[in-house]
Design a protein around this motif. Structure first.
Motif, PDB file in Angstrom:
ATOM      1  N   THR A 103     -36.826   9.580   0.086  1.00  0.00           N
ATOM      2  CA  THR A 103     -37.593   9.053  -1.053  1.00  0.00           C
ATOM      3  C   THR A 103     -38.737   8.165  -0.575  1.00  0.00           C
ATOM      4  OG1 THR A 103     -35.642   9.117  -2.466  1.00  0.00           O
ATOM      5  CG2 THR A 103     -37.428   7.665  -3.174  1.00  0.00           C
ATOM      6  N   SER A 104     -38.446   7.312   0.381  1.00  0.00           N
ATOM      7  CA  SER A 104     -39.476   6.395   0.886  1.00  0.00           C
ATOM      8  C   SER A 104     -40.610   7.183   1.530  1.00  0.00           C
ATOM      9  CB  SER A 104     -38.864   5.432   1.912  1.00  0.00           C
ATOM     10  OG  SER A 104     -37.877   4.640   1.285  1.00  0.00           O
TER      11      SER A 104
ATOM     12  N   LEU B 159     -41.463  10.297   0.869  1.00  0.00           N
ATOM     13  CA  LEU B 159     -42.191  10.957  -0.223  1.00  0.00           C
ATOM     14  C   LEU B 159     -43.177   9.975  -0.854  1.00  0.00           C
ATOM     15  CD1 LEU B 159     -42.610  13.212  -2.367  1.00  0.00           C
ATOM     16  CD2 LEU B 159     -40.612  12.306  -3.570  1.00  0.00           C
ATOM     17  N   GLU B 160     -42.717   8.766  -1.115  1.00  0.00           N
ATOM     18  CA  GLU B 160     -43.589   7.777  -1.756  1.00  0.00           C
ATOM     19  C   GLU B 160     -44.727   7.352  -0.829  1.00  0.00           C
ATOM     20  OE1 GLU B 160     -40.550   5.886  -5.054  1.00  0.00           O
ATOM     21  OE2 GLU B 160     -40.612   4.933  -3.098  1.00  0.00           O
ATOM     22  N   MET B 161     -44.420   7.184   0.441  1.00  0.00           N
ATOM     23  CA  MET B 161     -45.469   6.785   1.377  1.00  0.00           C
ATOM     24  C   MET B 161     -46.488   7.901   1.565  1.00  0.00           C
ATOM     25  SD  MET B 161     -43.592   4.322   4.152  1.00  0.00           S
ATOM     26  CE  MET B 161     -42.386   5.485   4.723  1.00  0.00           C
TER      27      MET B 161
ATOM     28  N   HIS C 248     -47.475   9.847  -0.827  1.00  0.00           N
ATOM     29  CA  HIS C 248     -48.371   9.697  -1.988  1.00  0.00           C
ATOM     30  C   HIS C 248     -49.400   8.610  -1.698  1.00  0.00           C
ATOM     31  CE1 HIS C 248     -46.823  12.118  -5.427  1.00  0.00           C
ATOM     32  NE2 HIS C 248     -45.807  12.251  -4.604  1.00  0.00           N
ATOM     33  N   ASP C 249     -48.931   7.555  -1.073  1.00  0.00           N
ATOM     34  CA  ASP C 249     -49.830   6.453  -0.728  1.00  0.00           C
ATOM     35  C   ASP C 249     -50.899   6.915   0.261  1.00  0.00           C
ATOM     36  OD1 ASP C 249     -49.613   3.181  -0.965  1.00  0.00           O
ATOM     37  OD2 ASP C 249     -50.567   3.841   0.881  1.00  0.00           O
TER      38      ASP C 249
ATOM     39  N   VAL D 103     -54.130   8.962  -0.922  1.00  0.00           N
ATOM     40  CA  VAL D 103     -54.991   8.361  -1.924  1.00  0.00           C
ATOM     41  C   VAL D 103     -56.466   8.402  -1.558  1.00  0.00           C
ATOM     42  CG1 VAL D 103     -55.618   6.021  -2.588  1.00  0.00           C
ATOM     43  CG2 VAL D 103     -53.427   6.965  -3.226  1.00  0.00           C
ATOM     44  N   TYR D 104     -56.744   8.116  -0.293  1.00  0.00           N
ATOM     45  CA  TYR D 104     -58.139   8.099   0.125  1.00  0.00           C
ATOM     46  C   TYR D 104     -58.505   9.432   0.754  1.00  0.00           C
ATOM     47  CZ  TYR D 104     -57.658   3.097  -0.580  1.00  0.00           C
ATOM     48  OH  TYR D 104     -57.433   1.866  -1.134  1.00  0.00           O
TER      49      TYR D 104
END
Lengths: 410, 410
Positions: free
Chosen positions: B162-163, B165-167, B169-170, B173-174
């Motif tokens: 999960t972490s 996956l979330e990272m 997404h982070d 971003v750019y």
């Protein structure tokens, strides 16, 4: 009520809640008759300059709904600052606005983004271009003025306090003493570190707002250490000494490096070395890295709902003809917690920074006051129900297909 | 069915699920008529040696129920290994057992703890002391043999995937490229790193089971980097080169330090320097620190329920007169996932270590196979509903009041 198209865009560092605001704005905009097309700009203002727009009508509605519980910036972000020397950026932006008949522009972001909102609003007035420009606040740093707090902060606060609570359980397991140092984000404002006071597991908090002194630090730590044998220290990455120098950049703290080499790591590493050298060898440094701004898996329901609300309200204010404002959050009551939105003049927001007021920091400069904790408490209430797939969060997947340029369609 | 008292204790590194097993064992033991008193030992076997027992009847039942969803080792843990040179530790243990009429001993732990179970069981047979000694497995490392998987692993796996996956997404971003290196636990077995394959966000995985080579690593990273511009790399802390040297201890990788100083940080830092020097300056290193073993806030329901089950079953097996066993998990079916318990001879468990089989690692040595992912998938299913208080998890608080020593009561 002016008819035309709308652009929604995101900017600055990602947060857990910025997509919730986008979600609120998108659905409200899709719902409004005067708004014909709802576009997203890819990577914020850069997407406008580069004419990279996508059409939310082309997205799957179910995916758009998932945006509410998807962390990070799904539309893409940027850190671009509009050129100040000449007006070429503005000319280009309004060229694109005109080409796509953009009459509503909603920009979700932090400090720099609110400056962009202000500049675009002013330029529109100058050239007499009829558009409503509204800023939607977000930042985990909670440092925007004109709003009681910032969407994105509550979820980060909840994640930080929960993680510290859990790590304190971990530290309690053995009989042996241990000192834990947790480094959290916050370059100039210490709100994220302050949020660690939401769990009693936190013993000491060091904030950028209070000058850091190694001798006092050592006394603080020794005191808790002698009492409890375990110490949980939380520190903002941006703490400074009385001369305003960042502690993270100080070299040779702890006397380790006799060759004058810069030591690696941030402020957590500096304090870790200091504690190891002067107080206790068993010290653990934890950097609560980027997860603190994207851990939707334990986001605050209050935060996510409010983020959605400010996005939605931005559109409603736009429909009322407002422009040159940010949507602020106004705390009507603390117990029970009631919060609503209000319009804030963008000039009162852009380029200012809200720090922790000094009367919310204890006189020892190593914790926050009861008042501060009361302010923080409601912001982390409630858990977000995230749809899952195969045991992992199911986050939105957008196509973001760039729309054909109007002149090429002609 | 022998009547008498019971001790439940925990040992080794804390996990998210070890209290769930304690919870299952405690409630089942409290329920069993032949068991008169249910004691906890403070800090594992140390609590027995030091005669520090507490009585679960003295605890608030509601707090005991909360143990199921409380991370870390609430009874306290230790890393003590019983003396092998003389029998004094064993004599002392059985002195205490005898004094408190202990006839059931349930020990929840990893490899070393199973060795303790084996030794105590053997000593009891040797001195003809009538007791049932049963081991309950736990370890986030998933490296115990004799069980399909280990309680505690599924929750750590879910948190890690999960972490990441979330990272990811982070990181998306750019527009700018970025290489992320995530260091996870696992000194000899790579199960935790392998679990990152549960999210498609993971591009490359390096395991202790596959010899690490910098040149191949560079090729792997370049390949993904050229294709996608972003790379998510997951690495076990314990990866080694072909000569068996830990990569984390290699000095001067990246050629940074010309003075021969040991570089700071673990394997993540070594790879970070290498990437920065040879591939891309924008590289981020994330250490998924102790949260991976205590993040109950996003634990796996499957894991927590199974952990409870093995604790409960340990008591039931004890009631059947079994001794010298560990409770193993047996996967009856994968789709649908069905898992039950079985008894495993403690001699088959103690001092062995289960690594990822080589046919579950791809031939490039940089990912795991589909078979491995199928094995891992069911272990992270379901979310745990944690009671909360003021927006934070409400974890169990035990009194652990040490009971008066029988001889002092006489």
């Amino acid at each position: 009520m002016i008819s035309g198209n709308c652009i929604i865009a995101q900017s600055g560092g990602p947060t857990t809640a910025i997509n919730s605001s986008a979600c609120g704005a998108i659905f409200e905009a899709l719902n409004q008759k005067p708004i014909e097309k709802v576009f997203g700009a890819r990577n914020g203002i850069e997407g406008i300059l580069n004419e990279e727009l996508f059409d939310f009508d082309e997205e799957d509605v179910e995916e758009l709904k998932l945006l509410k519980t998807t962390p990070s910036s799904a539309l893409g972000s940027c850190r671009y600052r509009l050129k100040q020397d000449d007006s070429s950026d503005y000319e280009r932006i309004f060229e694109v606005f005109n080409k796509y008949n953009i009459r509503y522009f909603f920009y979700i972001g932090g400090n720099d983004s609110m400056d962009t909102v202000k500049k675009i609003h002013e330029y529109a007035q100058k050239i007499n271009y009829d558009i409503r420009v509204i800023g939607v606040p977000k930042t985990i740093d909670n440092d925007l003025v004109g709003t009681d707090h910032c969407p994105g902060f509550g979820s980060a606060a909840k994640y930080i306090a929960t993680s510290i609570l859990e790590m304190s359980h971990d530290a309690d397991v053995y009989k042996s003493n241990i000192i834990t140092i947790v480094e959290v984000m916050g370059r100039n404002a210490g709100w994220l570190a302050a949020a660690s006071a939401l769990t009693k597991a936190t013993d000491l908090i060091y904030l950028p707002e209070a000058a850091f002194d190694f001798e006092r630090f050592e006394q603080d730590v020794r005191k808790v250490y002698e009492e409890k044998g375990k110490v949980m220290i939380v520190v903002s990455e941006g703490i400074k000494d009385k001369d305003g120098r960042y502690i993270s950049t100080l070299e040779s703290v702890g006397g380790h490096d006799n060759f004058g080499h810069a030591q690696l790591g941030g402020v957590g590493s500096v304090l870790e070395r200091y504690v190891k050298e002067n107080i206790e060898k068993r010290v653990k440094k934890i950097e609560l890295n980027i997860l603190q701004r994207c851990a939707m898996h334990y986001g605050s329901k209050t935060d996510i709902d409010e983020a959605y609300m400010v996005g939605q309200q931005a559109v409603l204010y736009g429909m009322q003809g407002k422009s040159g404002y940010m949507v602020g959050l106004k705390r009507v009551s603390n117990t029970p917690y009631v919060c609503e939105t209000e319009l804030v003049d963008i000039n009162q927001v852009a380029n200012f920074e809200k720090k922790i007021p000094s009367h919310w920091i204890n006189k020892e400069g190593n914790y926050v006051t009861k008042e501060c904790i009361e302010y923080l408490s409601p912001l982390i209430l409630g858990e977000v129900l995230i749809p899952t797939e195969n045991g992992l969060p199911r986050y939105a997947k957008l196509k973001k297909k760039i729309v054909a340029k109007p002149d090429s369609m002609a």
